[in-house]
Design a protein around this motif. Structure first.
Motif, PDB file in Angstrom:
ATOM      1  N   ILE A  54       0.854  -1.178   0.000  1.00 12.45           N
ATOM      2  CA  ILE A  54       0.000   0.000   0.000  1.00 12.45           C
ATOM      3  C   ILE A  54       0.893   1.231   0.000  1.00 12.45           C
ATOM      4  O   ILE A  54       1.888   1.295   0.683  1.00 12.45           O
ATOM      5  CB  ILE A  54      -0.924   0.010   1.233  1.00 12.45           C
ATOM      6  CG1 ILE A  54      -1.895  -1.150   1.144  1.00 12.45           C
ATOM      7  CG2 ILE A  54      -1.677   1.323   1.342  1.00 12.45           C
ATOM      8  CD1 ILE A  54      -2.753  -1.331   2.364  1.00 12.45           C
ATOM      9  N   GLY A  55       0.496   2.222  -0.764  1.00  8.35           N
ATOM     10  CA  GLY A  55       1.250   3.469  -0.799  1.00  8.35           C
ATOM     11  C   GLY A  55       0.648   4.386  -1.837  1.00  8.35           C
ATOM     12  O   GLY A  55      -0.393   4.108  -2.421  1.00  8.35           O
ATOM     13  N   ASN A  56       1.301   5.495  -2.068  1.00  7.94           N
ATOM     14  CA  ASN A  56       0.828   6.440  -3.067  1.00  7.94           C
ATOM     15  C   ASN A  56       0.875   5.809  -4.449  1.00  7.94           C
ATOM     16  O   ASN A  56       1.782   5.030  -4.749  1.00  7.94           O
ATOM     17  CB  ASN A  56       1.692   7.698  -3.045  1.00  7.94           C
ATOM     18  CG  ASN A  56       1.530   8.477  -1.769  1.00  7.94           C
ATOM     19  OD1 ASN A  56       0.569   8.298  -1.034  1.00  7.94           O
ATOM     20  ND2 ASN A  56       2.468   9.357  -1.498  1.00  7.94           N
ATOM     21  N   PRO A  57      -0.054   6.169  -5.312  1.00 12.20           N
ATOM     22  CA  PRO A  57      -0.037   5.641  -6.675  1.00 12.20           C
ATOM     23  C   PRO A  57       1.224   6.089  -7.412  1.00 12.20           C
ATOM     24  O   PRO A  57       1.689   7.210  -7.235  1.00 12.20           O
ATOM     25  CB  PRO A  57      -1.282   6.264  -7.321  1.00 12.20           C
ATOM     26  CG  PRO A  57      -2.131   6.730  -6.196  1.00 12.20           C
ATOM     27  CD  PRO A  57      -1.212   7.020  -5.055  1.00 12.20           C
ATOM     28  N   THR A  58       1.753   5.210  -8.230  1.00 17.07           N
ATOM     29  CA  THR A  58       2.908   5.537  -9.059  1.00 17.07           C
ATOM     30  C   THR A  58       2.421   5.963 -10.438  1.00 17.07           C
ATOM     31  O   THR A  58       1.256   5.757 -10.785  1.00 17.07           O
ATOM     32  CB  THR A  58       3.837   4.323  -9.210  1.00 17.07           C
ATOM     33  OG1 THR A  58       3.130   3.294  -9.925  1.00 17.07           O
ATOM     34  CG2 THR A  58       4.299   3.791  -7.854  1.00 17.07           C
ATOM     35  N   ALA A  59       3.323   6.510 -11.221  1.00 13.95           N
ATOM     36  CA  ALA A  59       2.980   6.872 -12.603  1.00 13.95           C
ATOM     37  C   ALA A  59       2.525   5.635 -13.355  1.00 13.95           C
ATOM     38  O   ALA A  59       1.562   5.678 -14.126  1.00 13.95           O
ATOM     39  CB  ALA A  59       4.177   7.515 -13.284  1.00 13.95           C
ATOM     40  N   GLN A  60       3.190   4.530 -13.124  1.00 16.78           N
ATOM     41  CA  GLN A  60       2.830   3.279 -13.788  1.00 16.78           C
ATOM     42  C   GLN A  60       1.411   2.857 -13.403  1.00 16.78           C
ATOM     43  O   GLN A  60       0.634   2.426 -14.253  1.00 16.78           O
ATOM     44  CB  GLN A  60       3.833   2.184 -13.431  1.00 16.78           C
ATOM     45  CG  GLN A  60       3.608   0.901 -14.174  1.00 16.78           C
ATOM     46  CD  GLN A  60       4.711  -0.107 -13.908  1.00 16.78           C
ATOM     47  OE1 GLN A  60       5.638   0.137 -13.150  1.00 16.78           O
ATOM     48  NE2 GLN A  60       4.621  -1.263 -14.533  1.00 16.78           N
ATOM     49  N   ASP A  61       1.046   2.993 -12.121  1.00 19.55           N
ATOM     50  CA  ASP A  61      -0.308   2.655 -11.665  1.00 19.55           C
ATOM     51  C   ASP A  61      -1.349   3.493 -12.410  1.00 19.55           C
ATOM     52  O   ASP A  61      -2.338   2.964 -12.924  1.00 19.55           O
ATOM     53  CB  ASP A  61      -0.474   2.927 -10.156  1.00 19.55           C
ATOM     54  CG  ASP A  61       0.364   2.026  -9.277  1.00 19.55           C
ATOM     55  OD1 ASP A  61       0.735   0.923  -9.713  1.00 19.55           O
ATOM     56  OD2 ASP A  61       0.665   2.452  -8.135  1.00 19.55           O
ATOM     57  N   VAL A  62      -1.118   4.796 -12.452  1.00 22.07           N
ATOM     58  CA  VAL A  62      -2.089   5.703 -13.065  1.00 22.07           C
ATOM     59  C   VAL A  62      -2.207   5.440 -14.560  1.00 22.07           C
ATOM     60  O   VAL A  62      -3.307   5.328 -15.106  1.00 22.07           O
ATOM     61  CB  VAL A  62      -1.706   7.177 -12.806  1.00 22.07           C
ATOM     62  CG1 VAL A  62      -2.653   8.122 -13.526  1.00 22.07           C
ATOM     63  CG2 VAL A  62      -1.706   7.471 -11.309  1.00 22.07           C
ATOM     64  N   LEU A  63      -1.073   5.320 -15.243  1.00 21.91           N
ATOM     65  CA  LEU A  63      -1.099   5.130 -16.688  1.00 21.91           C
ATOM     66  C   LEU A  63      -1.623   3.753 -17.083  1.00 21.91           C
ATOM     67  O   LEU A  63      -2.179   3.598 -18.171  1.00 21.91           O
ATOM     68  CB  LEU A  63       0.285   5.379 -17.284  1.00 21.91           C
ATOM     69  CG  LEU A  63       0.770   6.830 -17.174  1.00 21.91           C
ATOM     70  CD1 LEU A  63       2.203   6.956 -17.661  1.00 21.91           C
ATOM     71  CD2 LEU A  63      -0.151   7.764 -17.922  1.00 21.91           C
TER      72      LEU A  63
END
Length: 136
Positions: free
Chosen positions: A39-48
Motif C-alpha cells: 500500500i502506498g501512493n499511486p505511481t505513474a505506472q499505476d495511473v497510466l
C-alpha cells in the motif's frame, strides 16, 4: 495408568493448541506487514495502466493528476513557481521528479495559495490544475 495417559494426551493437545495459536498472530503480522508494503501512493505506472491518456506529472516523489472536476471548480490563486518540467515520458516506470507525460519540458509549475495538494502548470494554451494523488 489410564489417568496418566489421559493427562499426557490432554497436556499434548493443550500444548499443540497453544503453539498453533502462538504462530497465527505472527503469521497475521507478517501478512499485515506485506500488505502495508504493497500500500502506498499511486505511481505513474499505476495511473497510466488504468488510464493511458491521463495527464500526470511527478513532483517531490508524488504523482499529480489533471482533469479532476472538483479541482477545476475551485477558486485558486497561482503563487510562487516551484519547479519546471525537465522531461517528458509516456512510460510510467521512467518517471522521476520533473517528469510529465503530456506537458512539455520547460513548462513552469506553480504552487497555489489556498491549498497544498494542488499545483498549476502554466502552458501556452492556459493553466492546467494538477491534484496530488496520495493514499489515505
Amino acid at each position: 495408568m489410564k489417568r496418566m495417559m489421559m493427562y499426557v494426551v490432554l497436556c499434548s493437545f493443550s500444548f499443540s493448541l497453544l503453539m498453533g495459536c502462538g504462530k497465527e498472530p505472527a503469521k497475521q503480522m507478517s501478512d499485515q506487514q506485506s500488505e502495508m508494503n504493497a500500500i502506498g501512493n499511486p505511481t505513474a505506472q499505476d495511473v497510466l495502466s488504468m488510464d493511458a491518456n491521463a495527464n500526470i506529472l511527478m513532483y517531490e516523489d508524488t504523482i499529480y493528476h489533471a482533469g479532476v472536476p472538483w479541482v477545476e471548480a475551485l477558486q485558486l490563486t497561482k503563487d510562487v513557481q516551484l519547479t519546471e518540467i525537465r522531461r517528458q515520458s509516456k512510460v510510467g516506470t521512467d518517471f522521476q521528479n520533473g517528469t510529465a507525460n503530456q506537458l512539455e519540458a520547460g513548462t513552469k509549475i506553480f504552487r497555489v495559495k489556498e491549498r497544498n495538494d494542488i499545483l498549476i502548470a502554466e502552458t501556452e494554451k492556459g493553466d492546467i490544475r494538477f491534484y496530488q494523488l496520495v493514499e489515505g
